[in-house]
Design a protein around this motif. Structure first.
Motif, mmCIF file in Angstrom:
data_model
loop_
_atom_site.group_PDB
_atom_site.id
_atom_site.type_symbol
_atom_site.label_atom_id
_atom_site.label_comp_id
_atom_site.label_asym_id
_atom_site.label_seq_id
_atom_site.Cartn_x
_atom_site.Cartn_y
_atom_site.Cartn_z
ATOM 1 N N GLY A 406 0.814 -1.209 0.000
ATOM 2 C CA GLY A 406 0.000 0.000 0.000
ATOM 3 C C GLY A 406 0.847 1.257 0.000
ATOM 4 O O GLY A 406 0.531 2.245 -0.686
ATOM 5 N N GLU A 407 1.924 1.234 0.763
ATOM 6 C CA GLU A 407 2.829 2.375 0.828
ATOM 7 C C GLU A 407 3.485 2.619 -0.528
ATOM 8 O O GLU A 407 3.616 3.767 -0.970
ATOM 9 C CB GLU A 407 3.890 2.110 1.894
ATOM 10 N N TRP A 408 3.911 1.548 -1.185
ATOM 11 C CA TRP A 408 4.538 1.679 -2.497
ATOM 12 C C TRP A 408 3.579 2.303 -3.507
ATOM 13 O O TRP A 408 3.930 3.234 -4.225
ATOM 14 C CB TRP A 408 5.021 0.325 -2.993
ATOM 15 N N CYS A 409 2.366 1.778 -3.576
ATOM 16 C CA CYS A 409 1.394 2.286 -4.540
ATOM 17 C C CYS A 409 1.070 3.758 -4.278
ATOM 18 O O CYS A 409 0.909 4.542 -5.225
ATOM 19 C CB CYS A 409 0.117 1.450 -4.484
ATOM 20 N N LYS A 410 1.016 4.137 -3.035
ATOM 21 C CA LYS A 410 0.756 5.535 -2.693
ATOM 22 C C LYS A 410 1.893 6.426 -3.167
ATOM 23 O O LYS A 410 1.665 7.535 -3.670
ATOM 24 C CB LYS A 410 0.559 5.673 -1.179
ATOM 25 N N GLN A 411 3.127 5.957 -3.010
ATOM 26 C CA GLN A 411 4.295 6.737 -3.433
ATOM 27 C C GLN A 411 4.272 7.015 -4.937
ATOM 28 O O GLN A 411 4.412 8.158 -5.371
ATOM 29 C CB GLN A 411 5.591 5.978 -3.109
ATOM 30 N N THR A 413 1.858 6.406 -7.365
ATOM 31 C CA THR A 413 0.679 6.956 -8.028
ATOM 32 C C THR A 413 0.529 8.446 -7.765
ATOM 33 O O THR A 413 -0.283 9.110 -8.426
ATOM 34 C CB THR A 413 -0.602 6.227 -7.589
ATOM 35 N N ALA A 414 1.317 8.979 -6.837
ATOM 36 C CA ALA A 414 1.319 10.431 -6.621
ATOM 37 C C ALA A 414 2.058 11.157 -7.736
ATOM 38 O O ALA A 414 1.948 12.388 -7.861
ATOM 39 C CB ALA A 414 1.959 10.752 -5.268
ATOM 40 N N ASP A 420 -2.690 2.866 -11.082
ATOM 41 C CA ASP A 420 -2.705 1.681 -10.236
ATOM 42 C C ASP A 420 -2.081 0.478 -10.942
ATOM 43 O O ASP A 420 -1.379 -0.313 -10.329
ATOM 44 C CB ASP A 420 -4.147 1.373 -9.821
ATOM 45 N N ALA A 423 1.728 0.807 -10.837
ATOM 46 C CA ALA A 423 2.216 0.638 -9.463
ATOM 47 C C ALA A 423 2.228 -0.823 -9.059
ATOM 48 O O ALA A 423 3.212 -1.326 -8.490
ATOM 49 C CB ALA A 423 1.350 1.454 -8.507
#
Length: 498
Positions: A406-411, A413-414, A420, A423
């Motif tokens: 979850g942390e990786w995808c948040k990083q 996709t910003a 998605d 990511a």
């Protein structure tokens, strides 16, 4: 970690290869610990105790068996049973050659050193330092027996900057000196020299679908960097100040891969090569557990039956793979590979290998700091996405050091132009995250379509439907995605397989 003594007893008495690396048998009367497949006469049950890891057995005072060689055991899938923080800590410890203090390791993980020590004691029964020392001593033993490298070089390769410290730790674990082990090595090989070829052996638990892995890598081989020639995988590498080529062959009768590493330059890289290749070919996968979960789905069960020994193809370098995934958005595999080749030719370095052939290296983030990516056949938007990703890598906004999914995808996709799908696909292959799942992937949606299971060309499923179905595949959704791609009646060179 708790082990079932009855299961362990049955496995060691049967010398069941499926349990190789899952646990180790320590013999109280001899002070030795062995793999479940040890050919020696099995000791009586009252004289044994079981450990989940070699590090735990060594820390308890048992020395490794010189006959079955626990140093050659496949990586333990038991790590998957420990906390996420411990898993991340172990991966960080294995990603660098030298030892990291608990304080530094804890800071990188965002926890206190006291808490990290407590987690290791709770889940593994040993300290972080004990794990590091045991794993590096086992790796050094392998080099002592399998190569002709000088002992001083082996100490450095295993992560010890002090020969005295290496001798002390090695003797503590093996109850003998490195020189004594070296004298037992098979004679006939000349001492290692700069520029010489060194052989490593990477064991695994069978089965391993090597042809499927090679087919996957062959379709995506980057000219000048990678090559699949028959049953052999090759690629150029650069680690520290070392530049060279590695060559990987399968030895199915011995359940291992043979790796030849050749090149020149300074730096100890063999431990890192070992770790990266284990991830590249997913050699530590718990195939039984993965199959047990995924086979509950009829579509995946059918594909598993056709392809036993499923492995998740990884990446040599996460940054390299991330750029290739971005390049591959919404275009074919062939087109993405062509553009990646242009990027290497424009920004990468080349060198001449020991055979006199030119090899190319994929450019690093610092090399691409000022790159505009023009003239590669990219849209302006895609070039801007690459520039943004490189900048975020350099300033730390994108962190490859084993973040959670979850942390990786948040990083990522910003950043502009990364959604998605990208990511999750980078997480799946670039970071080897087993639960990553690019739900909007065209191939996945086609395979899950209403008629896909019947072999027809029915309507595609919706991403929400794919996510709902894949919920039952956790924590192995990435393997489910791979099986879906394999299940397609014909290879479709679309964005799902960059």
């Amino acid at each position: 970690m708790q082990l079932d003594p009855a299961i362990c007893s049955s496995a060691r008495l049967a010398r069941d290869r499926r349990f190789d690396g899952r646990f180790f048998t320590a013999v109280k009367t001899t002070g030795i610990f062995c793999r479940p497949i040890c050919p020696a006469r099995p000791p009586l049950e009252r004289n044994v105790t079981y450990f989940a890891t070699a590090a735990e057995a060594a820390n308890a005072g048992f020395r490794p068996c010189l006959r079955c060689r626990p140093d050659s055991a496949p990586g333990s899938p038991a790590w998957g049973l420990v906390s996420t923080t411990v898993q991340r800590a172990l991966k960080l410890m294995r990603s660098e050659r030298e030892v990291q203090s608990v304080e530094v390791l804890a800071e990188r993980l965002g926890v206190s050193s006291r808490y990290l020590r407590r987690l290791f004691a709770e889940y593994l029964g040993v300290s972080p330092l004990a794990v590091w020392q045991a794993e590096r001593a086992l790796f050094a033993f392998r080099l002592l027996r399998d190569t002709a490298l000088p002992i001083g070089d082996i100490a450095f390769e295993a992560g010890f900057n002090s020969l005295r410290r290496f001798n002390s730790v090695f003797k503590q674990i093996y109850r003998r000196t490195p020189s004594e082990v070296r004298r037992e090595r098979v004679a006939g090989e000349a001492p290692g020299a700069k520029g010489a070829t060194v052989r490593l052996y990477l064991d695994y638990r069978p089965p391993l679908d090597w042809p499927q892995l090679l087919a996957f890598f062959s379709a995506r081989a980057l000219a000048g960097v990678e090559q699949v020639d028959g049953e052999v995988y090759r690629r150029s590498i650069a680690l520290e100040q070392f530049r060279g080529v590695l060559e990987v062959r399968h030895q199915p009768d011995r359940h291992r891969l043979e790796v030849k590493v050749s090149g020149e330059g300074s730096g100890a890289v063999l431990y890192l090569v070992n770790q990266r290749l284990r991830r590249l070919f997913d050699l530590d996968a718990d195939t039984d557990e993965i199959a047990a979960v995924l086979s509950r789905d009829p579509l995946l069960a059918a594909q598993l039956a056709r392809s036993p020994g499923l492995r998740l193809p990884g990446a040599w370098d996460p940054f390299e793979y991330a750029l290739r995934a971005i390049l591959g958005q919404q275009i074919s595999v062939a087109a993405a590979t062509t553009i990646a080749g242009r990027l290497v030719a424009r920004y990468g370095d080349s060198f001449i290998d020991n055979d006199g052939c030119e090899q190319w290296l994929f450019p690093t983030a610092p090399q691409l700091a000022d790159a505009q990516f023009d003239g590669l056949g990219l849209t302006r938007a895609r070039a801007q996405t690459l520039r943004a990703f490189v900048a975020a890598t350099l300033d730390g906004r994108v962190n490859f050091a084993e973040p959670e999914l979850g942390e990786w995808c948040k990083q990522v996709t910003a950043l502009p132009g990364i959604g998605d799908w990208t990511a999750h696909y980078i997480a799946m292959r670039g970071l080897s995250m087993p639960d990553a799942f690019p739900a909007s992937d065209l191939g996945i949606l086609q395979a899950l379509g209403s008629e896909a299971e019947k072999g027809g060309d029915g309507e595609k499923a919706k991403p929400k439907q794919a996510l709902a179905r894949a919920e039952n595949w956790r924590p192995w959704r990435a393997y489910g995605a791979l099986l879906l791609w394999q299940s397609l009646a014909a290879t479709r060179n679309t964005g799902e397989a960059q």
